[in-house]
Structure formats: C-alpha cells, structure tokens
Design a protein around this motif. Structure first.
Motif, PDB file in Angstrom:
ATOM      1  N   LYS B 112      -7.000  -2.954   3.888  1.00  0.00           N
ATOM      2  CA  LYS B 112      -6.465  -1.694   4.411  1.00  0.00           C
ATOM      3  C   LYS B 112      -4.986  -1.548   4.064  1.00  0.00           C
ATOM      4  O   LYS B 112      -4.483  -0.442   3.896  1.00  0.00           O
ATOM      5  CB  LYS B 112      -6.603  -1.658   5.934  1.00  0.00           C
ATOM      6  N   PHE B 113      -4.312  -2.692   4.027  1.00  0.00           N
ATOM      7  CA  PHE B 113      -2.884  -2.656   3.750  1.00  0.00           C
ATOM      8  C   PHE B 113      -2.636  -2.032   2.375  1.00  0.00           C
ATOM      9  O   PHE B 113      -1.783  -1.163   2.216  1.00  0.00           O
ATOM     10  CB  PHE B 113      -2.306  -4.075   3.808  1.00  0.00           C
ATOM     11  N   THR B 115      -4.676  -0.066   0.773  1.00  0.00           N
ATOM     12  CA  THR B 115      -5.063   1.348   0.800  1.00  0.00           C
ATOM     13  C   THR B 115      -3.964   2.202   1.413  1.00  0.00           C
ATOM     14  O   THR B 115      -3.611   3.263   0.895  1.00  0.00           O
ATOM     15  CB  THR B 115      -6.367   1.508   1.619  1.00  0.00           C
ATOM     16  N   GLY B 116      -3.422   1.699   2.544  1.00  0.00           N
ATOM     17  CA  GLY B 116      -2.348   2.443   3.205  1.00  0.00           C
ATOM     18  C   GLY B 116      -1.120   2.540   2.325  1.00  0.00           C
ATOM     19  O   GLY B 116      -0.488   3.604   2.219  1.00  0.00           O
ATOM     20  N   LEU B 117      -0.810   1.444   1.658  1.00  0.00           N
ATOM     21  CA  LEU B 117       0.356   1.429   0.780  1.00  0.00           C
ATOM     22  C   LEU B 117       0.159   2.404  -0.374  1.00  0.00           C
ATOM     23  O   LEU B 117       1.091   3.091  -0.804  1.00  0.00           O
ATOM     24  CB  LEU B 117       0.549   0.010   0.228  1.00  0.00           C
ATOM     25  N   ASN B 118      -1.060   2.485  -0.842  1.00  0.00           N
ATOM     26  CA  ASN B 118      -1.378   3.400  -1.930  1.00  0.00           C
ATOM     27  C   ASN B 118      -1.159   4.850  -1.502  1.00  0.00           C
ATOM     28  O   ASN B 118      -0.595   5.669  -2.239  1.00  0.00           O
ATOM     29  CB  ASN B 118      -2.833   3.176  -2.355  1.00  0.00           C
TER      30      ASN B 118
END
Lengths: 458, 562
Positions: B112-113, B115-118
């Motif tokens: 998720k990290f 994905t969130g960073l993306n």
C-alpha cells in the motif's frame, strides 16, 4: 531542537501513514499489474492477505498469465465477475510469474506458510502432486449439490480432474476446472521454406501428405541453404521429444500410467527419429532455446504451443504461419493436449465462494474473452469460444491447433502412481544423453525403465 | 541547544515509586506468562499446531522467568536487577511492537505504501525539493551563519516542504488506512498488544535513566556495556531473528522428513544426512552395468575401470553427488579465473597512466550489474546459431587465414563438455571487477619505497610484480580467495538462468548443490532433506574456509612472503 525532532518525526509518520492510505477494497482505486496495458477502467486490485472488505469476504485468486496483456485481461475478467457478483464477495487478483517454475515454487512456499490464495491455477502435471499432499479441495460435493455439468469440458483434462486415487480411476471427485487447453504446432518461416524450394507444409497438410518423410524433406532443404540456417528447432522440454514418441505409437508410460513405457519399440522408434534429425545437423542443437533462432529468421520450423503466438506476433519480421504436426508411423500427430486448472486451496475459509469463482472463471463467455487474445484454446467445447480463437490472426492457419485437438492428443497428465517431477528429471537426463550422443539407444532401451523405477516408488 | 544546561528538573516520577511500578509491571508479566503458557498448552479442538505450540511454550517460559527475576531483583533493589529489567522490557517492547505492527497490517500491507506514494508522487517530489533547499542552505550557513540569502532559502525550503506535505496527505488520501487502523485497534488482542508495548516501552525508558542507575548502584562498566548493547541491538536482533534463528531452525528441520507445504513432518534422525552421503561400490562383469548390481535404492553414479576390473559406483542421491563434482570443478576453474586477472589488472590500473580512472570504473561495472540481466545477455551471446560468440569465431575464420573455422557454431551452454565452462566465464566476468577493486585498495598500502628500491636495484617489471607486488598483496589475496571461493561454492543464479529450460542441464552437467537443494525443497517438497543438503554444503564451505585460514596462518608463521 527536541521540539523540531519530534515535529519532524510526527510529520514523517503522518506522511508514511498517508502514503499507506490506499482505499482498499474499491476496484477503481487500484492499479494494473506493472507493465500491463489494462483495458480501460478495469484494473487489478492489489494483492492483500486474507483481508475482508467492508461488505464481507474477499477471495484471492491467481493465474500464471503468459504475458502482461494476458494478465491485464485476467484482471479485467476478475473485475467483471466482481461487479456481476454484487455484495456476495469481493475478488483480489494476483497475477503470477509469467514463465518458469518459480510460479509453483512461490505457491508451494505460500501454502506452507498458510498465505496462498483461495483459488489458484496449476499446470495439469501438478494436479496429482497437489492432490496427494492434500493441498487442494475436492469440489465434487459442491458441484453435485447443484448438478454442475462437467461434460462440456474436453474429456482429457476432466479424466485427471475427476481421478480418484483410491479407486485408481476417474470417479466421484472434482479437483478443479480447466482454464484452457493448447496443442503443439509447427511455427513456420514461410520465406525461408520458399527460398529453400521446399513444399509448403500447409499445402501438404491440406492434401493429407504431411508426414515424417515430408517433414524431413522440408527441414533438410532449409538446412541445405547453409550458413546459420537450420530446418528445425525444439526446446529440450519433455513435451517436444514426447511428440515423436507418441507419433510413433509409443509414449512415456504404459497403458494405465503405472509404469515406464520408454523402452517399447514404438517409443524407441520415436527417439531414433529425433536422433536422426539431430545427428543429421538438421536442427538447432538440442538444449538450445529454439525460439530466438526462429524469430531471427534462421529456422524453418519451430515446435511450440499456442502460448508462443503473442510473442511471434510481436517480434517476427518475416512471413510466418503455423501448421499441424506431421503424422508419424502410427498415423497420428502424437500431439499433446496441454492444460491447467483452477483449483481451490484446501485451507480456504470460504469454499463455497471459491467454487463460485472457479465456475465464473471457466464459463464460455469468460473463455471467449481470453481466446480473443489468442494465447490459448478454450477448455470448453464451445463453438463461440472456438470462433473467437479462430478469428485471432495472424497466424492464418489457426485451424492447425484445432486439428491437433481433433487428433486424439495425449493429455498432459500428472503421474498418479508416482512422482512426475522425478520421472521427468530422470527421463530428461537420459533422453538428452542419447540425443547428444553420450549414450546409445540400445543402452537407453535396456536400462531406462529400471532407472526411472525410482519415480514410481516415490 | 542540546548541550545547554536546563537546570535541575523535578523528576516526574520519584525513583522509588517508579521502581515499584516497574516491579508491579514485572509481576503482571509473570502472571501473563503463566496464562500464556496455559493457553499455549491447551489440547482438544483449540490446540495450536505443534510448532507454534512449542514456540509459544518456550516463549512463555522465557517471559515468565525473565519477569520473575526482574521483579524479585527490582523489589530487592539488587544491582543486576536493572540490567535484567532493561533487557526484559526492551526485548518485550521489540516483540510486542512488531506484533502490533503485524496486527495493524503494516507488514502485509507494505504494498500500500508504494501505491500511496505513486498517487502522491508529485507532492512527494516537491517535499524532496524543499528539503534539498534546506540542506543546501544549511551548508551555506555553516560557512556564513548570518547570510541573508541562505536563511531565506532555508525558510522557503521548510515552507515548501510543509505546504507539499499537506498536498501529499490530501493526494494520498489516508482515510482508508485510518479506517483500517480504527477497525483493527479496537480488537481485544490488538489492544492487549498495544498495552504491553506501551508498558514495556515506558518501563525501559524509566529504567534507562541515570538516576535509576544510581539508585541501583550500576557501575560505569555496566553502563557502558548496556549502552554498547543498546547500539548493537538492532543488528543483534536482526541477526538473531533473520539469520541465526532460521539457521538453527533449518538444522532442526534437517532431522525431520518435513514437507515444504507443511503437510507432514516426522523425526528421522540423521537419515537425511545418510541418504545424501551414502555411496555403494560394486564390481561387475560387464563394462556398463546398471543399477541392478548396486544395493536397492542406489543408482549408478559412475563406472570405473580399475586394474582390469569393472566397478560401479552408486549413490542414493546421484544428483547431489554430481552437483558436488560439478562445484569442485567449477571452484578449481572459476576462482583462478576471477582472481588472477584481477591481480594483474589491478597492477596496471594502479599505475598513474592517463585514463586509468575511467578503466577502473569500466571494469567495476559487471560487479554492479544485476546477475539475472547479465546471465540473460550471456545466454544470448552463447546461443549456438544466432549468438555473437559463434558469429565472431566464424567470422574470424573467414578473415584470418590461419584460423580454421568450425563448420557450425558450438552449442556452448547445451553441450556437456562446455556448459560448466560457460558458467565459469560468466562468473569470472562478473567477479573479477570487484576483486580488482579490492586489489587496488591493497595496492595503496604497499610502501612506495619498495618500488623505488627495486627501481634503483634495476629490477624489471616481472621481478617487481613477482617479488614485491604479489607478496605485499598476500592478505588481500587471502580475502579475495576466501570470498570468491564462498561465492563459487554457492553458485545458483547464473546456472538457473543460463541452463533454462532445464536448470542444471544438459543432463546435470551444471547442477550445483544449491540448485539441487532448491529443487528438492520447492519441486520435491522435501524441506527436511533440502535442509540436510544445505548443512552438508555449509560444512563443506566451512571446512574449505577453515583450511584456507590455517594455511594463511601457517604461511604467516613460517615467514609468509618470499
């Protein structure tokens, strides 16, 4: 300084928390597998372990797609099923590795750790291994409860998927449903064959004259062009040399697949034919990957399955097509019916939902969608799905694969009475030694079945 | 500011009261350990799986004993009690903190990290730019603290980073995670873990204080030891959990018939080792006898012709013995091929000729290239029909009159005779660059006076190399030999890629011990036997390295260099 440090730490944690704040469970907020071109607005959900969304159960499922485009199609199919399914359960799709055995290795590790998906695809040769270890669920009770009809699937895979190890024959079991099937064909370099002045194999097949003699004539003429050119190429995988043994009337096993069949005169005849091709210098050396040479335009005919078609479409710059395998002394192509199946993890907490997913993944509509991509043939005997498959060109002669299906192919099968990986390892080493001239055929015939007996004792 | 004396502060918790609370906490720990032990030992439908049960029982006993010792010691104000309490609470804090992170999904949700960073990549980059400004300003201010420009730049950097942080939070949308944490944190088990983490953390923090140390009469030496252990603890804990623990676990597993899939295990003692190492030899009347002349369960490893008599050597695990033979040959070829060119090349690169720095970088590139990419490229080079190596050989035959070109390209990786040699080439190509760098570092320590003296004495280049460079690089050579040998003995990835689609092929010509144990574990589903193979390999590597150490030590004792 203290205050700044604390403030910095709090800000950093907040940012990390924010970055982790993906809204899980919502299909529109997720991304496609890396490097894929997903169909519009349909993307793969993130893989998560054993989670449930706010509405209920999440079923994780996995396939081994042959390429990124196929992974994207599976993702979109998953999304479609998810949407049609309503609130009953959610899906989480995890595309596996594209090639090679690490797919199964990873799966085995995850099963050992209890983190494997609820539903996963495995090759047909692995069904017995997974079943004997108790890793997959018998779906027969669920199927019989709703009178699920398995007769629409090709019978060869269903023989193994309904096999009852205790009875030693197909019975009241259901280990999964086949995802798709494929057969071998020869990928042709038409330009090279024409340059060599050889007959067009497609025309020979059409005329019913495509046999080992005609095949040898074509590859000999292409090889005679000289330079880097070779008439034929095949990989050192069991299925390739197995074709010749099958076409000669032999095979790997005895009739009921409980013992070695490699030493029969027919199997030996097949092996002699392969050896003659290699000894004559008509083929890319055994053990070399034949595909790069064929794609480079230096090989007349390369044997491979339907899964090689997307790569051929993408990389080949010459006039190419496919033709069915030449008929051997037995009058048959000796083709294989390759297949893999969706199975349900024995440790799933949601068998009913997993079964629903397996059914949804193998409907005629779903298979038609995958067939449009041209990678594999539907596992259901569905005209619509077959039409979708035939309409995917090039290659023009898609019928070659269907003809392979109609020629009573031998199903790629697990070894219920032993260890297929062990048998494959022992057989492959021995066959390689024969083809490379390190062992005589006579020695092979005399000892191979005692050498491979270990596999049946495993 | 950090060194500024803030004056005496009133302790928030009086030492004795704090110690009493810590003692009470340890008593709670004793009770919790006993309860945990009882829960772990329950039988019936709720019984835990055997391995988890054993682990929980051992863990519970350890926790109980540690807490009991700490409670008694702190109650009696014993000198060592502070150390025991600190270690107990610190380890408990690490374990409970890790468990809490797991319960909150921090490990499994690490994806998720990304994905969130993306999703919030642009504001993230703006934050980075802002912090870079701050960094640059700090450098400038260190030279001139009163400069207006850098001060402005620093303020602008902080401001930009702060604004971008808000933007980042909005873009990344943490509502999903907050909701998930909210759901999970309210579960009793998670709350309990949180409480343990907080209590053990607070107890550690309290007991660490200087005034507590004084109260317990902790000596300066003990303080230093504790500080040292505290600094080392991240590495020690990581080593214990991620290296030593699994290592010992694999030793345990090697005495079991243990399925990788977790579907069965039974104790078999040393059977796995016996199976791996068993050999049988039998005479035969015929030259090429098969398995029938060997004991049941053995397969032909090789045929021998000794003094006119045919012998058949068999093994229970033929593949493993072949892999040992292969790796021995590989070791003999690959180590010199990786070390000798590096030694010679480093002597050239150590010279002050123009352009040497560029060449140093070029030769180092293979070492930093990914092994998978390298192996794939070499696989294409080795291709018999369309590979560059055969192409160049054939072209050389056309161009050079004294070269007799072969009729067709050689199948380098698919021929029994050259497959292993091909692996040697790739291995040496990948490693000699790094060894060159090690030798270059060794060159720096050679006194220049030696070369000057040799020059005055009229020594030629070979004599200087033989009599000065090589002996002076003895220690470097020892290190290079050890590390390269260990790498060679653990060969896996190059073979895995280059021998595809039959790893270890053709016909086991490139099978290595690591490949054999990998296949045993993941394709044969025999984790127990694979672990035994791993330990046999470990003993071989250990023995080989030990012998090299002894040889080095003997050489040094006997005068070392010539």
């Amino acid at each position: 300084m203290h205050t700044r440090r604390w403030a910095g730490a709090v800000i950093a944690l907040t940012l990390i928390a924010a970055a982790c704040g993906d809204d899980e469970g919502s299909s529109d907020a997720t991304t496609a597998p890396e490097g894929t071109t997903a169909p519009e607005a349909t993307t793969a959900p993130e893989a998560t372990e054993g989670e449930t969304d706010s509405d209920g159960i999440t079923i994780r499922w996995r396939t081994r797609p042959d390429n990124d485009a196929e992974a994207a199609v599976y993702a979109s199919i998953g999304d479609g099923i998810d949407e049609a399914n309503g609130d009953a359960f959610s899906l989480s799709y995890e595309p596996g590795n594209n090639e090679g055995s690490p797919y199964q290795d990873q799966l085995v590790t995850e099963i050992g750790n209890g983190t494997a998906p609820d539903v996963f695809w495995i090759p047909g040769t692995d069904i017995a291994r997974f079943q004997s270890e108790g890793l997959i669920l018998d779906l027969a009770p669920l199927a019989s409860a709703e009178s699920f009809d398995t007769s629409e699937f090709y019978p060869e895979p269903m023989y193994h998927l309904t096999y009852d190890p205790e009875a030693g024959a197909p019975g009241d079991k259901l280990w999964g449903l086949p995802r798709d099937v494929s057969t071998f064909a020869l990928y042709l370099n038409n330009d090279l064959i024409a340059e060599a002045g050889a007959d067009d194999p497609r025309a020979l097949a059409e005329a019913g004259e495509w046999d080992w003699a005609a095949f040898e004539d074509v590859i000999t003429k292409v090889t005679a062009l000289g330079g880097e050119n070779k008439g034929f190429a095949m990989n050192s995988w069991w299925a390739n040399y197995g074709v010749f043994m099958n076409a000669a009337g032999g095979g790997f096993f005895n009739e009921d697949r409980t013992a070695c069949g490699l030493d029969t005169p027919e199997s030996i005849a097949g092996l002699e034919q392969i050896k003659a091709i290699y000894d004559g210098g008509l083929a890319v050396p055994f053990g070399e990957d034949g595909e790069p040479a064929w794609k480079a335009g230096t090989v007349g005919a390369f044997i491979n399955g339907r899964w090689a078609t997307p790569g051929a479409r993408a990389d080949v710059g010459f006039n190419w097509d496919v033709v069915e395998l030449p008929k051997g002394p037995s009058g048959s192509q000796g083709n294989w019916l390759f297949w893999g199946a969706y199975v349900v993890n024995a440790n799933t907490e949601h068998p009913e939902e997993a079964w629903e997913l397996v059914k949804a993944l193998t409907t005629a509509d779903t298979q038609a969608q995958i067939s449009e991509l041209g990678a594999n043939i539907p596992s259901r005997k569905s005209d619509a799905a077959i039409d979708a498959f035939l309409g995917f060109t090039p290659p023009e002669n898609n019928q070659a694969f269907i003809n392979g299906l109609a020629d009573s192919p031998t199903a790629e099968g697990p070894l219920w009475a032993g260890s297929w990986p062990k048998y494959d390892e022992l057989m492959n080493g021995a066959v390689t030694a024969v083809i490379n001239g390190e062992r005589t055929i006579e020695d092979f015939q005399a000892k191979i079945c005692s050498e491979t007996a270990e596999a049946f004792n495993s | 500011m950090g060194l500024r004396d803030r004056g005496p502060r009133t302790p928030r918790v009086a030492v004795d009261t704090g110690v009493q609370l810590v003692t009470a906490w340890h008593l709670v720990g004793v009770a919790a350990g006993i309860v945990s032990m009882l829960l772990a030992s329950r039988s019936g439908d709720d019984a835990l799986p055997a391995v988890i049960k054993l682990f929980m029982q051992v863990f519970s006993i350890a926790v109980t004993v540690a807490h009991l010792a700490a409670a008694y010691g702190t109650f009696r104000r014993m000198r060592r009690a502070r150390t025991v309490s600190l270690v107990t609470n610190y380890l408990l804090f690490v374990v409970s903190g890790s468990a809490l992170l797991h319960q909150l999904g921090a490990f499994t949700g690490i994806g998720k990290f990304g994905t969130g960073l993306n999703k919030a990549f642009l504001p993230f980059m703006v934050i980075v730019v802002g912090l870079l400004w701050v960094l640059v300003a700090g450098q400038l201010l260190s030279k001139n603290p009163l400069a207006a420009g850098p001060n402005g730049l620093r303020r602008a950097g902080w401001g930009l980073a702060a604004l971008a942080s808000v933007w980042f939070v909005i873009a990344a949308d943490p509502s999903g995670m907050l909701s998930m944490i909210g759901d999970r944190i309210t579960q009793p088990l998670t709350l309990g873990t949180l409480a343990v983490a907080l209590c053990s953390g607070a107890a550690t923090r309290f007991m660490w204080q200087r005034r507590v140390a004084v109260r317990f009469g902790t000596s300066a030496a003990e303080e230093q030891t504790l500080s040292g252990l505290a600094f080392l603890s991240p590495n020690l804990i990581g080593f214990t959990f991620f290296f030593a623990g699994p290592l010992l676990f694999s030793l345990v597993v090697s005495f079991f018939e243990w399925k990788t899939t977790g579907t069965g295990r039974s104790f078999v003692g040393i059977d796995n080792y016996v199976r791996a190492l068993s050999l049988d030899i039998s005479s035969s009347d015929v030259a090429n006898a098969g398995n029938e002349v060997l004991k049941p369960g053995y397969q032909v490893l090789m045929h021998l012709d000794w003094f006119g008599q045919n012998w058949v050597l068999g093994a229970r695990d033929v593949e493993f013995w072949i892999s040992l033979r292969n790796i021995a040959i590989f070791l003999v070829l690959a180590v010199p091929a990786s070390v000798l060119p590096a030694l010679v090349l480093s002597s050239i690169l150590a010279s002050r000729l123009p352009g040497m720095k560029v060449f140093r970088a070029i030769y180092f590139i293979p070492s930093v290239a990914g092994v998978i990419g390298v192996a794939i490229i070499w696989g294409q080079l080795f291709q018999s029909t369309v590979g560059w190596i055969n192409y160049l050989i054939l072209r050389a035959g056309e161009i050079l009159p004294f070269v007799d070109p072969p009729a067709e390209g050689h199948p380098w990786v698919s021929s029994n005779s050259t497959a292993l040699l091909s692996m040697v080439v790739v291995f040496a190509w990948m490693n000699f660059g790094f060894n060159t760098v090690l030798y270059l570092a060794g060159h720096q320590s050679i006194p220049k006076e030696l070369y000057e003296a040799a020059d005055i004495d009229g020594a030629n280049v070979w004599q200087v190399f033989r009599r000065i460079t090589v002996p002076q690089l003895r220690n470097t050579t020892f290190y290079v030999l050890i590390t390269t040998s260990i790498l060679a003995l653990q060969l896996f990835d190059i073979v895995w890629i280059l021998s595809t689609p039959e790893p270890g092929g053709p016909n086991n010509a490139t099978t290595t011990p690591v490949l054999a144990l990998y296949e045993e574990a993941f394709q044969g589903n025999n984790q127990g036997y694979a672990s035994a193979l791993a330990w046999v390999l470990f003993l071989i590597i250990f023995g080989f390295t030990f012998a090299q150490f002894r040889q080095q030590k003997d050489g040094a004792t006997s005068g070392g260099v010539s």
